[in-house]
Design an enzyme around this catalytic site. Structure first.
Site, PDB file in Angstrom:
ATOM      1  N   CYS A   1     135.308 133.681  68.429  1.00  0.00           N
ATOM      2  CA  CYS A   1     134.688 134.288  67.245  1.00  0.00           C
ATOM      3  C   CYS A   1     133.280 133.742  67.042  1.00  0.00           C
ATOM      4  CB  CYS A   1     135.543 134.015  66.003  1.00  0.00           C
ATOM      5  SG  CYS A   1     137.181 134.776  66.044  1.00  0.00           S
TER       6      CYS A   1
ATOM      7  N   ASP B   1     122.941 106.469  60.774  1.00  0.00           N
ATOM      8  CA  ASP B   1     123.888 106.508  61.886  1.00  0.00           C
ATOM      9  C   ASP B   1     124.641 107.824  61.942  1.00  0.00           C
ATOM     10  OD1 ASP B   1     123.261 103.809  62.393  1.00  0.00           O
ATOM     11  OD2 ASP B   1     124.738 103.157  60.913  1.00  0.00           O
TER      12      ASP B   1
ATOM     13  N   ASP C   1     125.314 100.018  65.941  1.00  0.00           N
ATOM     14  CA  ASP C   1     124.199  99.856  65.010  1.00  0.00           C
ATOM     15  C   ASP C   1     124.089  98.368  64.686  1.00  0.00           C
ATOM     16  OD1 ASP C   1     122.223 100.540  62.972  1.00  0.00           O
ATOM     17  OD2 ASP C   1     123.829 100.076  61.547  1.00  0.00           O
TER      18      ASP C   1
ATOM     19  N   ASP D   1     127.353 102.388  60.238  1.00  0.00           N
ATOM     20  CA  ASP D   1     127.794 102.437  58.840  1.00  0.00           C
ATOM     21  C   ASP D   1     126.797 103.085  57.901  1.00  0.00           C
ATOM     22  OD1 ASP D   1     125.812 100.417  58.706  1.00  0.00           O
ATOM     23  OD2 ASP D   1     126.789  99.572  56.939  1.00  0.00           O
TER      24      ASP D   1
ATOM     25  N   CYS E   1     138.642 131.268  66.101  1.00  0.00           N
ATOM     26  CA  CYS E   1     138.653 130.529  67.363  1.00  0.00           C
ATOM     27  C   CYS E   1     137.221 130.449  67.887  1.00  0.00           C
ATOM     28  CB  CYS E   1     139.564 131.199  68.392  1.00  0.00           C
ATOM     29  SG  CYS E   1     139.016 132.851  68.892  1.00  0.00           S
TER      30      CYS E   1
END
Length: 806
Positions: free
Chosen positions: A102, A704, A505, A700, A99
């Site tokens: 931790c 990016d 983009d 893409d 979790c």
């Protein structure tokens, strides 16, 4: 009779007989299952981090195998250490992280070690990056400290990370598969019992069916649903009720009542308990799969520099792994190969495709003295390259680090039900106890009073509340997937429904990303088809994007062309060859002038405003080809959609500011910023978030990837690089931007249904609980109402399977 031992205070496991270790404090006596757990507690509390035990929210109890058993040697660990700008760095896989607490504990414990300069732990991957001063601390000392608090550290390798992820995935898959199989068996018994309830059934057959249902449901509840039951118990112990407690109460209430009814001749509702566990496990499995895909995206970045490299030893070549290259080495990169490291060209000239790294759609000419980027593709000529950095310090590796840091900063969105459970669950339990006491004090029998209290628990069982979010999420994501829109989690739906600005983009997202032939101007003695035929003949077989665009145009327009001979390519200039024994040249105007071509127009103008390439035949200019990175046809439409929804738009690009402005204006984007590096894009995203914006990033390319991870919602367009798809939260499976508007509509619809489900769940409890408290509802009717509420929630969620309208 001796009272049973309480669970281990550190790991939560049961304490075996004879293994009890106690720590007495002024307020209480703490029990531990071994000296390792006791020592871990002393270390954690002695460091001032005892708050960890209140904050943690484990999915399962107990220590993982090999805890407190590590033997770490510097001679072995030193091979995994690499130098940094300040100190040294080692990457560590930490097994046992369950979790966010931790992560917090490990960062605090490691960071407090003298000599450690910085420690960051990625929750998604369980990977820690520790920067330390090698003259003050050794890797073995760091590993031993992690081992002392009950976690198992291992040097990071791709195999180790893969194995850790596979173990978690396998456990979830087994639990879900078992729950699904047994629940399907259970439904057959449930249908028979329902039919018997309405049409009559022999008591003996009813008893057999109920016993079979009990046998089938028990492993679903106590094996498959054990992570939820354990989480509920921890929530009670920590005084912080959560979703696991809601699920556990819903499951155990229906299961417990059904067990009681099985042996008293009542009606049973085992299928309700089993379906809750099965549906929630399905959601956990999808979430885990999304997390694994996101973490594997970092590896895909580095794969761009994988393979083999050709290194010079004197004038001889040897084949080596890219990881063996070091600054100062001389390598040969042939046409069609990727550059394994960042470097400087010493000899040769070639066109290099850097689009995956920089977003620039057209190849760049690289000659002696120019720098090349790791992961870029060499297209036309062989290059001798001087290595500038190791693979771990290359451009691609730095981008991978940006991606991982962006992922580690992201916190999961807390579900609405979790936020109210802290008040709802204790209130229901209090009401149930009060109801029992009231009816018992009024003279009713113990059994009758208990049944009324049980009716309160059953009617208030948060089945509808527990199913409100996951069923809507599953239905919404399933419907979106059928339309080519892949959501990687429910938090993505919630985030997309709240976006206030959409960032795009340019290359490959709003534009097609590759040069396209858009116009042919023929000279007086030729037709456009003849000019194109000559150009295609000398470009046949070339890897250059211009050549591909010429061939694609010829294929679309059924233009036949012969195969050129004696082809010679000059990087960044053009190509020459022979067609039917006659000379043909294609390239820039300066290139044609150097060849002595006559008849070149004094001024060349393109109606499309793109890049011009001239064609010459037999030494005379015969035509002009115009290439352009064209706007996607659907780009203006999706920008218009966001404007109608009052969502701002922004264009971020690695291309020149002039080109960025033109594309922004053509698409209708409010503002464009050009000449940005991957780090610059990430910084722009962070600045928007600091101003309170919820950011959607659409891209893409490799450049990016950090921005996709840093944004509240990262969306990748299919057809781009794998890393963009893996590090994003939302994937458009087809290169169609209209699907982005569909995704936004689906996100808003899904969150609307989630809110409707939650409202229904609370109204149901608001009406049902008073009726149960008054004794007007028996547990049978309460269970029926509970099941009906779940059916209503699921039915409402199934409406999402229809494609959203505008």
């Amino acid at each position: 009779m001796r009272a049973p031992l309480s669970p281990c205070f550190h790991c939560g496991a049961d304490i075996p007989p004879g293994m009890l270790v106690e720590e007495r404090t002024p307020d209480s006596v703490l029990s531990f299952c071994c000296h390792g757990c006791h020592g871990a507690y002393l270390l954690i509390s002695g460091s001032g981090l005892a708050d960890y035990y209140r904050r943690r929210d484990w999915q399962q109890t107990g220590l993982i195998p090999q805890a407190f058993k590590g033997e770490y040697r510097d001679a072995y660990l030193s091979r995994f250490v690499y130098p940094a700008s300040e100190g040294s760095v080692i990457d560590i896989i930490i097994d046992g992280i369950r979790c966010a607490s931790c992560v917090w504990l490990n960062e605090k414990i490691i960071g407090a070690i003298p000599g450690v300069l910085d420690a960051r732990v990625n929750y998604a991957t369980g990977r820690a990056r520790v920067r330390f001063a090698p003259d003050k601390i050794t890797p073995a000392a760091i590993f031993n400290r992690i081992d002392q608090i009950g976690y198992v550290p291992r040097p990071y390798t791709e195999d180790a990370a893969r194995e850790a992820g596979q173990r978690v995935h396998k456990d979830l898959l087994i639990r879900f598969g078992t729950a699904f199989f047994l629940t399907m068996q259970l439904m057959a018994y449930a249908f028979a019992l329902y039919a018997g309830y309405f049409q009559g059934i022999e008591p003996q057959m009813k008893a057999y069916l109920q016993l079979f249902s009990l046998l089938v449901t028990t492993p679903v509840v106590f094996y498959c649903g054990w992570p939820f039951l354990a989480g509920a118990w921890r929530g009670i112990c920590n005084g912080a009720p959560n979703m696991e407690l809601l699920i556990a109460i819903g499951t155990l209430s229906s299961y417990g009542y059904s067990v009681y009814a099985t042996f008293t001749g009542g009606e049973v509702y085992y299928e309700t308990a089993a379906m809750i566990v099965t549906l929630i496990l399905a959601g956990r499995l999808l979430e885990n799969g999304a997390k694994r895909r996101a973490s594997s995206g970092i590896g895909r970045l580095l794969e761009l520099c994988s393979g083999q490299a050709q290194r010079f030893v004197g004038e001889q070549l040897e084949t080596v792994e890219p990881s063996e290259l070091k600054p100062g080495d001389l390598i040969l990169v042939a046409p069609g190969e990727r550059f394994p490291v960042d470097g400087t060209v010493l000899e040769g000239m070639s066109d290099v495709d850097e689009s995956a790294a920089t977003g620039e759609p057209l190849p760049q000419v690289k000659k002696a003295g120019d720098q090349v980027i790791a992961g870029s593709s060499n297209l036309t000529g062989a290059l001798r390259v001087h290595c500038l950095r190791k693979t771990g310090d290359s451009f691609i590796a730095r981008v991978a680090q940006l991606v991982e840091e962006a992922q580690s900063r992201r916190a999961p969105i807390q579900a609405i039900a979790d936020r109210v459970s802290a008040y709802f669950v204790p209130a229901v339990l209090t009401l149930a106890v009060a109801t029992f006491c009231w009816h018992y004090s009024q003279g009713r029998s113990l059994g009758a009073s208990l049944m009324v209290a049980l009716a309160v628990l059953v009617i208030a069982c948060p089945c509808a509340l527990g199913l409100a979010t996951p069923t809507a999420i599953l239905a919404g994501t399933g419907a979106a997937a059928a339309q080519g829109v892949i959501f990687k989690g429910g938090d993505v739906l919630e985030g997309l429904s709240r976006v206030s600005i959409a960032v795009f983009d340019k290359t490959g997202t709003l534009t097609r990303g590759t040069p396209m032939l858009v116009d042919i101007q023929a000279g007086a003695a030729m037709t456009p088809r003849q000019v194109l035929s000559l150009a295609a003949a000398v470009e046949c077989g070339s890897l250059h994007p211009i050549a591909k665009a010429v061939r694609d145009y010829a294929a679309r327009h059924d233009i036949e062309y012969p195969t050129g001979t004696e082809l010679v390519t000059l990087a960044g200039a053009g190509v020459t060859g022979r067609v039917a024994s006659e000379t043909v040249a294609l390239g820039s105007v300066p290139f044609l002038e150097r060849l002595g071509v006559s008849g070149i127009p004094a001024e060349l103008e393109s109606p499309e405003g793109g890049m011009l390439v001239g064609v010459a035949h037999k030494g005379r200019y015969c035509g002009t080809l115009t290439f352009k990175d064209r706007m996607r046809d659907d780009a203006p439409g999706v920008i218009s959609y966001f404007r109608r929804k009052n969502i701002d738009t922004l264009l971020l690009s690695g291309d020149r500011q002039e080109c960025t402005d033109k594309v922004a204006k053509s698409a209708g984007v409010a503002r464009g910023i050009g000449s940005l590096s991957p780090a610059d894009k990430t910084r722009e995203i962070a600045q928007l978030q600091e101003r309170g914006a919820t950011v959607l990033m659409v891209g893409d390319g490799i450049n990016d990837a950090p921005a996709l991870s840093a944004a509240d919602v990262g969306c990748a367009v299919a057809g781009g690089t794998d890393i963009a798809l893996e590090t994003s939260d939302l994937v458009l499976a087809k290169p169609d931007l209209e699907r982005l508007s569909l995704a936004h509509r689906m996100a808003r619809r899904t969150m609307g249904v989630v809110r409707q489900n939650l409202v229904w769940a609370f109204l149901y409890n608001l009406i049902g609980i008073p009726l149960a408290m008054s004794g007007r509802l028996t547990p049978i009717y309460a269970a029926a109402a509970m099941a009906l509420s779940s059916v209503c929630v699921v039915g409402n969620s199934l409406r999402l399977m229809r494609t959203p309208d505008e």
